[in-house]
Motif scaffolding. Structure first.
Motif, PDB file in Angstrom:
ATOM      1  N   SER A   1       3.963   5.679  -5.542  1.00 25.74           N
ATOM      2  CA  SER A   1       3.875   5.707  -7.007  1.00 25.74           C
ATOM      3  C   SER A   1       2.872   6.764  -7.460  1.00 25.74           C
ATOM      4  O   SER A   1       3.145   7.546  -8.387  1.00 25.74           O
ATOM      5  CB  SER A   1       3.470   4.329  -7.524  1.00 25.74           C
ATOM      6  OG  SER A   1       3.307   4.341  -8.922  1.00 25.74           O
ATOM      7  N   ALA A   2       1.707   6.806  -6.800  1.00 28.27           N
ATOM      8  CA  ALA A   2       0.694   7.802  -7.149  1.00 28.27           C
ATOM      9  C   ALA A   2       1.208   9.212  -6.888  1.00 28.27           C
ATOM     10  O   ALA A   2       0.943  10.138  -7.672  1.00 28.27           O
ATOM     11  CB  ALA A   2      -0.581   7.547  -6.345  1.00 28.27           C
ATOM     12  N   TYR A   3       1.954   9.378  -5.798  1.00 26.62           N
ATOM     13  CA  TYR A   3       2.505  10.696  -5.454  1.00 26.62           C
ATOM     14  C   TYR A   3       3.526  11.150  -6.499  1.00 26.62           C
ATOM     15  O   TYR A   3       3.474  12.296  -6.983  1.00 26.62           O
ATOM     16  CB  TYR A   3       3.147  10.632  -4.079  1.00 26.62           C
ATOM     17  CG  TYR A   3       3.889  11.893  -3.686  1.00 26.62           C
ATOM     18  CD1 TYR A   3       3.197  13.037  -3.302  1.00 26.62           C
ATOM     19  CD2 TYR A   3       5.285  11.934  -3.705  1.00 26.62           C
ATOM     20  CE1 TYR A   3       3.873  14.193  -2.942  1.00 26.62           C
ATOM     21  CE2 TYR A   3       5.965  13.081  -3.348  1.00 26.62           C
ATOM     22  CZ  TYR A   3       5.256  14.207  -2.977  1.00 26.62           C
ATOM     23  OH  TYR A   3       5.932  15.350  -2.632  1.00 26.62           O
TER      24      TYR A   3
ATOM     25  N   LYS B   1       2.230   1.797  -3.428  1.00 26.85           N
ATOM     26  CA  LYS B   1       1.181   2.314  -4.316  1.00 26.85           C
ATOM     27  C   LYS B   1       0.979   3.803  -4.075  1.00 26.85           C
ATOM     28  O   LYS B   1       0.809   4.593  -5.025  1.00 26.85           O
ATOM     29  CB  LYS B   1      -0.118   1.545  -4.063  1.00 26.85           C
ATOM     30  CG  LYS B   1      -1.270   1.970  -4.962  1.00 26.85           C
ATOM     31  CD  LYS B   1      -2.515   1.142  -4.676  1.00 26.85           C
ATOM     32  CE  LYS B   1      -3.675   1.583  -5.583  1.00 26.85           C
ATOM     33  NZ  LYS B   1      -4.900   0.786  -5.310  1.00 26.85           N
ATOM     34  N   TRP B   2       0.988   4.182  -2.809  1.00 28.12           N
ATOM     35  CA  TRP B   2       0.848   5.597  -2.453  1.00 28.12           C
ATOM     36  C   TRP B   2       2.013   6.411  -3.006  1.00 28.12           C
ATOM     37  O   TRP B   2       1.823   7.486  -3.584  1.00 28.12           O
ATOM     38  CB  TRP B   2       0.768   5.706  -0.928  1.00 28.12           C
ATOM     39  CG  TRP B   2       0.643   7.109  -0.396  1.00 28.12           C
ATOM     40  CD1 TRP B   2      -0.076   8.130  -0.930  1.00 28.12           C
ATOM     41  CD2 TRP B   2       1.249   7.616   0.799  1.00 28.12           C
ATOM     42  NE1 TRP B   2       0.047   9.256  -0.150  1.00 28.12           N
ATOM     43  CE2 TRP B   2       0.852   8.966   0.924  1.00 28.12           C
ATOM     44  CE3 TRP B   2       2.078   7.062   1.779  1.00 28.12           C
ATOM     45  CZ2 TRP B   2       1.261   9.777   1.981  1.00 28.12           C
ATOM     46  CZ3 TRP B   2       2.474   7.856   2.836  1.00 28.12           C
ATOM     47  CH2 TRP B   2       2.073   9.201   2.933  1.00 28.12           C
TER      48      TRP B   2
ATOM     49  N   ASN C   1      -6.081   9.556  -8.447  1.00 27.38           N
ATOM     50  CA  ASN C   1      -5.430   8.309  -8.017  1.00 27.38           C
ATOM     51  C   ASN C   1      -4.690   8.503  -6.701  1.00 27.38           C
ATOM     52  O   ASN C   1      -4.728   7.648  -5.807  1.00 27.38           O
ATOM     53  CB  ASN C   1      -4.456   7.828  -9.094  1.00 27.38           C
ATOM     54  CG  ASN C   1      -5.165   7.348 -10.341  1.00 27.38           C
ATOM     55  OD1 ASN C   1      -6.358   7.070 -10.322  1.00 27.38           O
ATOM     56  ND2 ASN C   1      -4.436   7.256 -11.439  1.00 27.38           N
ATOM     57  N   TYR C   2      -4.002   9.636  -6.583  1.00 25.26           N
ATOM     58  CA  TYR C   2      -3.247   9.905  -5.358  1.00 25.26           C
ATOM     59  C   TYR C   2      -4.193  10.075  -4.165  1.00 25.26           C
ATOM     60  O   TYR C   2      -3.930   9.541  -3.074  1.00 25.26           O
ATOM     61  CB  TYR C   2      -2.395  11.161  -5.536  1.00 25.26           C
ATOM     62  CG  TYR C   2      -1.740  11.594  -4.244  1.00 25.26           C
ATOM     63  CD1 TYR C   2      -0.635  10.913  -3.743  1.00 25.26           C
ATOM     64  CD2 TYR C   2      -2.243  12.664  -3.511  1.00 25.26           C
ATOM     65  CE1 TYR C   2      -0.046  11.294  -2.547  1.00 25.26           C
ATOM     66  CE2 TYR C   2      -1.661  13.046  -2.313  1.00 25.26           C
ATOM     67  CZ  TYR C   2      -0.556  12.359  -1.840  1.00 25.26           C
ATOM     68  OH  TYR C   2       0.015  12.729  -0.650  1.00 25.26           O
TER      69      TYR C   2
ATOM     70  N   GLN D   1      -7.108   8.823  -3.713  1.00 21.47           N
ATOM     71  CA  GLN D   1      -7.657   7.519  -3.319  1.00 21.47           C
ATOM     72  C   GLN D   1      -6.630   6.721  -2.525  1.00 21.47           C
ATOM     73  O   GLN D   1      -6.962   6.097  -1.501  1.00 21.47           O
ATOM     74  CB  GLN D   1      -8.090   6.742  -4.568  1.00 21.47           C
ATOM     75  CG  GLN D   1      -9.335   7.303  -5.238  1.00 21.47           C
ATOM     76  CD  GLN D   1      -9.790   6.443  -6.405  1.00 21.47           C
ATOM     77  OE1 GLN D   1      -9.254   5.376  -6.654  1.00 21.47           O
ATOM     78  NE2 GLN D   1     -10.784   6.920  -7.135  1.00 21.47           N
ATOM     79  N   ALA D   2      -5.380   6.720  -2.977  1.00 18.98           N
ATOM     80  CA  ALA D   2      -4.326   6.007  -2.245  1.00 18.98           C
ATOM     81  C   ALA D   2      -4.129   6.617  -0.861  1.00 18.98           C
ATOM     82  O   ALA D   2      -3.928   5.895   0.133  1.00 18.98           O
ATOM     83  CB  ALA D   2      -3.017   6.050  -3.045  1.00 18.98           C
TER      84      ALA D   2
ATOM     85  N   TYR E   1      -6.653   5.382   1.658  1.00 21.77           N
ATOM     86  CA  TYR E   1      -6.310   4.067   2.204  1.00 21.77           C
ATOM     87  C   TYR E   1      -5.236   4.187   3.283  1.00 21.77           C
ATOM     88  O   TYR E   1      -5.235   3.425   4.266  1.00 21.77           O
ATOM     89  CB  TYR E   1      -5.844   3.132   1.089  1.00 21.77           C
ATOM     90  CG  TYR E   1      -6.970   2.614   0.222  1.00 21.77           C
ATOM     91  CD1 TYR E   1      -7.983   1.842   0.748  1.00 21.77           C
ATOM     92  CD2 TYR E   1      -7.008   2.905  -1.142  1.00 21.77           C
ATOM     93  CE1 TYR E   1      -9.022   1.368  -0.042  1.00 21.77           C
ATOM     94  CE2 TYR E   1      -8.044   2.442  -1.951  1.00 21.77           C
ATOM     95  CZ  TYR E   1      -9.040   1.676  -1.391  1.00 21.77           C
ATOM     96  OH  TYR E   1     -10.066   1.213  -2.179  1.00 21.77           O
TER      97      TYR E   1
ATOM     98  N   LEU F   1       0.834  -1.205   0.000  1.00 25.33           N
ATOM     99  CA  LEU F   1       0.000   0.000   0.000  1.00 25.33           C
ATOM    100  C   LEU F   1       0.867   1.252   0.000  1.00 25.33           C
ATOM    101  O   LEU F   1       0.574   2.223  -0.716  1.00 25.33           O
ATOM    102  CB  LEU F   1      -0.923  -0.013   1.223  1.00 25.33           C
ATOM    103  CG  LEU F   1      -1.718   1.278   1.482  1.00 25.33           C
ATOM    104  CD1 LEU F   1      -2.604   1.624   0.284  1.00 25.33           C
ATOM    105  CD2 LEU F   1      -2.555   1.139   2.758  1.00 25.33           C
ATOM    106  N   TYR F   2       1.931   1.223   0.789  1.00 28.70           N
ATOM    107  CA  TYR F   2       2.825   2.384   0.831  1.00 28.70           C
ATOM    108  C   TYR F   2       3.461   2.609  -0.538  1.00 28.70           C
ATOM    109  O   TYR F   2       3.566   3.755  -0.999  1.00 28.70           O
ATOM    110  CB  TYR F   2       3.906   2.167   1.888  1.00 28.70           C
ATOM    111  CG  TYR F   2       4.765   3.395   2.131  1.00 28.70           C
ATOM    112  CD1 TYR F   2       4.423   4.329   3.107  1.00 28.70           C
ATOM    113  CD2 TYR F   2       5.915   3.622   1.383  1.00 28.70           C
ATOM    114  CE1 TYR F   2       5.197   5.458   3.331  1.00 28.70           C
ATOM    115  CE2 TYR F   2       6.692   4.752   1.592  1.00 28.70           C
ATOM    116  CZ  TYR F   2       6.334   5.663   2.574  1.00 28.70           C
ATOM    117  OH  TYR F   2       7.111   6.784   2.780  1.00 28.70           O
TER     118      TYR F   2
END
Length: 474
Positions: A184-186, A181-182, A240-241, A243-244, A247, A178-179
């Protein structure tokens, strides 16, 4: 907090080398960097999924006591009134007090009984004391089946502990993924913001040139369209960011006013160049191989126990009796006894079926174990190759960015001097942006591959971390 320290040490020394060990680094008035290790600590402190795994560990403390024969001393008290229809004066009342204890690992049962009785019309009281010992000599001979059952329960507990560690590992894997993914979105959002700002500045520059008849209206329209496309892309990546980030808030229950941003921890690859060397180490110490071995041992013991159940129930019985008058056994008569009790089911259909069932189970366990080992070796080999390949792709992506930046710089100058068309500059700008997106993708993909490698090779978390957390010092 103890678990937080464990995870911090684990992350630093087993996964990555982090450039800064600060828990919180304030980068602005309303912005706080949340490093991975701090994120894990917060998630484990607040996430009820993690706490549920902790509770599963507690059940094992009582599993043996619930499933093995009890060693308690059993007190039994019985009162009875006997009605005799003829003669009428034969009515009796009696009471019995018994103490019994099973010694499960020898199979021995020891009991002591005290009985007192009297007739209604005849107040003469009679009493007796009996001490007896029963010892199985065929089925469960001298506690053999109970000792096997104890070993089976021990293996089941060991398996359950391994499975709980697997649950911890899966949870930790999900938290770290999850981190990533966060992050990557950032990074993608920041790249899109940078590209949007650059194109806006370029649009303003070309508009100024058009006022001096240096640039054409079509060039303004081309860059204007480019700006709108970059804005559209930024909106999607910002969504996307967000939403991440939601979470992340859910996992950590973060309620402060500051804006959280992730940081990318540099890491060292933990795989060796030689896969065979890695796999040999994995077989020697992995939790997965230990579990497969435990399953086979349990299957063998199950067969032995069901085979023991095929034997007849045969017990040696011996004891001592005192009988007399009064509650204190006066005028007592003493005698000892010894005997033999035999019980054998014909044809023993269920016992035979259980034995054959256990044999089939063991054969299936061996086949499953063999297939699992083959599949696991293939999966690890492919994963090892993917990690090596992704390392190379990260290096290439970094080089492509350096080259793309140089091209954009040169093409900007060339366009300003009228040496190239605007389309060439736009192409260079888009290529640079695309290469930045690719770098983030390859870095996160490499991180996830290493994370999967650590999970499959049982290196993401160790049993001792769970023991420290739960207070189990075994």
């Amino acid at each position: 907090m103890r678990f937080g320290k464990i995870l911090l040490v684990f992350i630093v020394f087993h996964l990555w080398q982090v450039d800064s060990y600060a828990i919180e680094v304030v980068t602005g008035k309303d912005t706080t960097v949340l490093p991975l290790e701090k994120f894990i600590v917060l998630a484990c402190e607040h996430d009820t999924v993690f706490q549920e795994i902790l509770i599963d560990e507690l059940y094992l403390t009582y599993y043996k006591d619930l499933t093995l024969p009890a060693r308690d001393i059993i007190l039994s008290v019985k009162g009875q009134y006997d009605f005799v229809f003829h003669p009428v004066d034969g009515h009796e009342k009696s009471g019995i007090v018994s103490l019994g204890k099973l010694f499960p690992y020898t199979g021995t049962t020891v009991s002591a009984d005290y009985t007192a009785s009297s007739s209604i019309n005849d107040q003469e009281r009679k009493s007796s004391f009996t001490f007896s010992v029963s010892q199985p000599i065929a089925r469960n001979a001298f506690g053999r089946a109970n000792r096997m059952l104890k070993k089976i329960r021990g293996l089941e507990i060991d398996l359950a502990k391994h499975q709980i560690v697997e649950a911890y590992e899966d949870y930790l894997y999900a938290v770290i993924a999850l981190y990533f993914k966060w992050y990557s979105a950032y990074e993608n959002m920041k790249t899109a913001e940078s590209s949007y700002d650059f194109n806006e500045r370029l649009l303003e520059n070309i508009r100024q040139k058009m006022t001096y008849d240096v640039a054409r209206r079509v060039d303004v329209n081309k860059i204007h369209l480019q700006v709108m496309e970059k804005e559209e892309n930024l909106i999607a990546l910002k969504n996307n960011y967000d939403q991440a980030l939601n979470y992340v808030f859910q996992a950590t229950l973060y309620e402060k006013a500051e804006t959280l941003i992730p940081e990318f921890p540099s890491f060292q690859q933990k795989t060796k160049d030689s896969f065979d060397e890695e796999y040999s180490m994995f077989k020697a110490s992995s939790r997965t191989y230990q579990m497969l071995t435990l399953l086979e041992k349990k299957g063998i013991l199950e067969i032995e126990k069901t085979a023991d159940d095929l034997l007849p129930s045969a017990n040696l019985e011996m004891g001592y009796i005192e009988e007399g008058s009064g509650y204190d056994i006066q005028n007592k008569e003493n005698r000892a006894f010894a005997g033999f009790a035999f019980e054998f089911p014909f044809p023993g259909q269920k016992e035979k079926a259980r034995n054959e069932y256990a044999k089939i189970d063991l054969e299936k366990i061996k086949l499953t174990s063999s297939n699992k080992k083959v599949q696991l070796k293939t999966d690890l080999k492919n994963l090892h190759m993917q990690i090596e390949r992704q390392n190379g792709l990260v290096d290439i992506a970094q080089k492509k960015i350096r080259v793309s930046e140089a091209i954009v710089k040169d093409e900007t100058k060339n366009y300003s001097h009228g040496r190239i068309a605007l389309n060439d500059l736009i192409q260079a700008i888009n290529t640079l942006e695309e290469n930045k997106f690719k770098l983030v993708y390859h870095k996160i993909t490499l991180n996830n591959l290493i994370l999967e490698w650590l999970r499959l090779t049982d290196k993401l978390i160790e049993r001792k971390n769970i023991d420290t957390l739960s207070g189990d010092k075994k």
